[in-house]
Design an enzyme around this catalytic site. Structure first.
Site, mmCIF file in Angstrom:
data_model
loop_
_atom_site.group_PDB
_atom_site.id
_atom_site.type_symbol
_atom_site.label_atom_id
_atom_site.label_comp_id
_atom_site.label_asym_id
_atom_site.label_seq_id
_atom_site.Cartn_x
_atom_site.Cartn_y
_atom_site.Cartn_z
ATOM 1 N N ASP A 1 6.552 -17.510 -7.277
ATOM 2 C CA ASP A 1 6.034 -16.144 -7.311
ATOM 3 C C ASP A 1 5.630 -15.726 -5.906
ATOM 4 O OD1 ASP A 1 3.504 -17.102 -6.801
ATOM 5 O OD2 ASP A 1 2.632 -16.477 -8.698
ATOM 6 N N ASN B 1 0.359 -4.125 -4.037
ATOM 7 C CA ASN B 1 0.249 -3.014 -4.981
ATOM 8 C C ASN B 1 -1.020 -2.206 -4.741
ATOM 9 O OD1 ASN B 1 2.636 -3.195 -6.484
ATOM 10 N ND2 ASN B 1 1.788 -4.753 -7.854
ATOM 11 N N ASP C 1 7.304 -2.345 -6.181
ATOM 12 C CA ASP C 1 8.617 -2.443 -6.822
ATOM 13 C C ASP C 1 9.715 -2.647 -5.781
ATOM 14 O OD1 ASP C 1 7.460 -2.113 -9.275
ATOM 15 O OD2 ASP C 1 8.058 -0.017 -9.530
ATOM 16 N N GLU D 1 5.611 -10.772 -10.833
ATOM 17 C CA GLU D 1 6.169 -11.291 -9.576
ATOM 18 C C GLU D 1 6.561 -12.757 -9.707
ATOM 19 O OE1 GLU D 1 1.610 -11.656 -9.062
ATOM 20 O OE2 GLU D 1 3.039 -10.438 -10.171
#
Length: 312
Positions: free
Chosen positions: A189, A197, A206, A232
């Protein structure tokens, strides 16, 4: 144009010339007659209306005038074969045709072989417009293909989704159990992805996911598969790869991702990964071992790759 019994029309052609002409002119489907050389001798109003030509623009011209250039030679050969043969009826077939305005349409064509007053054969062709039906069929096919794709892929990244990815892992495990061989997986990840974010917004987040997964894919073999597990978190399935070889490959991927700034913000993104190999375990057990190794990579400082120990 509406459907009409071609068998009934064939019978009418054997009646008086006057009746035949009336039937042809009033028929709701396109009808043409071509001579032994393939030239139009007669076209009815419905035929002219469908193709967008006037009668005088067709009479005397070769019938391939209304056929796309790519098919003209083939269609001319089929016409000659039918004219020279003994069959009185040509089976119904689907064809693409070209109208005067350049539009390509789809028809169902059926033909009969008749003998003219000069004792020479002629070909009578009946056409039914199925353009709208074909377009609807194509749209339905595309919609079904899209639904199948969406059911198996992640919409954002285009990667195989969790359900399909785990199915592929099960298939690879079954292969190993049956035939032997090696199999490794890497679970990874993105480090501190929540901060991206929170700082730059989900649209940037994104974009980071899309760019990172594209970078990872560029480093994989054709036989490897990258899967988005969710958020993620990702999985790489690597058939016929040992744990050490998988570590080398994922370490290369980790470095490539860290050295590839993402989005217009030129963000440095890193990943932490855990690797597990096949040791006669279930997919759940294998994933659990890879997950624990990934957690070790996180707690050891992130931006690194750890191989799961056999004790995990």
């Amino acid at each position: 144009m509406t459907a009409i019994s071609t068998e009934h029309l064939f019978a009418l052609f054997n009646r008086s010339k006057k009746n035949t002409e009336n039937v042809i002119k009033k028929a709701p489907l396109g009808i043409c007659i071509t001579d032994p050389n393939g030239r139009f001798e007669m076209v009815n109003p419905a035929y002219c209306q469908f193709y967008g030509y006037r009668e005088e623009e067709l009479i005397g011209y070769h019938f391939t005038l209304v056929v796309p250039a790519a098919y003209r030679q083939q269609m001319a050969a089929l016409h000659d074969e039918f004219i020279q043969g003994n069959d009185t009826h040509e089976l119904r077939q689907e064809w693409e045709v070209r109208c005067k305005n350049g539009e390509t349409r789809t028809i169902i064509a059926e033909a009969a072989r008749i003998i003219g007053d000069d004792d020479k054969p002629r070909k009578v062709t009946f056409i039914i417009d199925i353009t709208q039906r074909k377009r609807l069929e194509e749209r339905l096919t595309q919609a079904n293909e899209r639904l199948i794709y969406m059911a198996n892929h992640d919409e954002l990244t285009g990667l195989v989704n969790r359900r399909q990815g785990l199915k592929r892992l099960e298939e690879e495990l079954e292969r190993c159990e049956r035939y032997g061989g090696e199999l490794s997986i890497a679970m990874f990840d993105l480090d501190d992805f929540k901060a991206i974010n929170d700082t730059y917004g989900h649209a940037t987040g994104d974009a980071v996911l899309q760019e990172v997964t594209a970078t990872v894919n560029a480093q994989l073999r054709a036989t490897d598969l990258q899967v988005r597990l969710g958020g993620e978190e990702f999985l790489i399935i690597m058939p016929e790869v040992s744990a050490q070889a998988a570590h080398t490959a994922v370490e290369r991927i980790r470095q490539c991702v860290a050295e590839s700034p993402c989005t217009e913000h030129k963000l440095t993104v890193t990943l932490s990964a855990g690797i597990a190999c096949y040791v006669e375990a279930s997919s759940t057990r294998m994933l659990d071992r890879a997950d624990k190794a990934m957690y070790q990579a996180k707690t050891a400082g992130r931006n690194r790759v750890v191989i799961a120990s056999s004790a995990m």
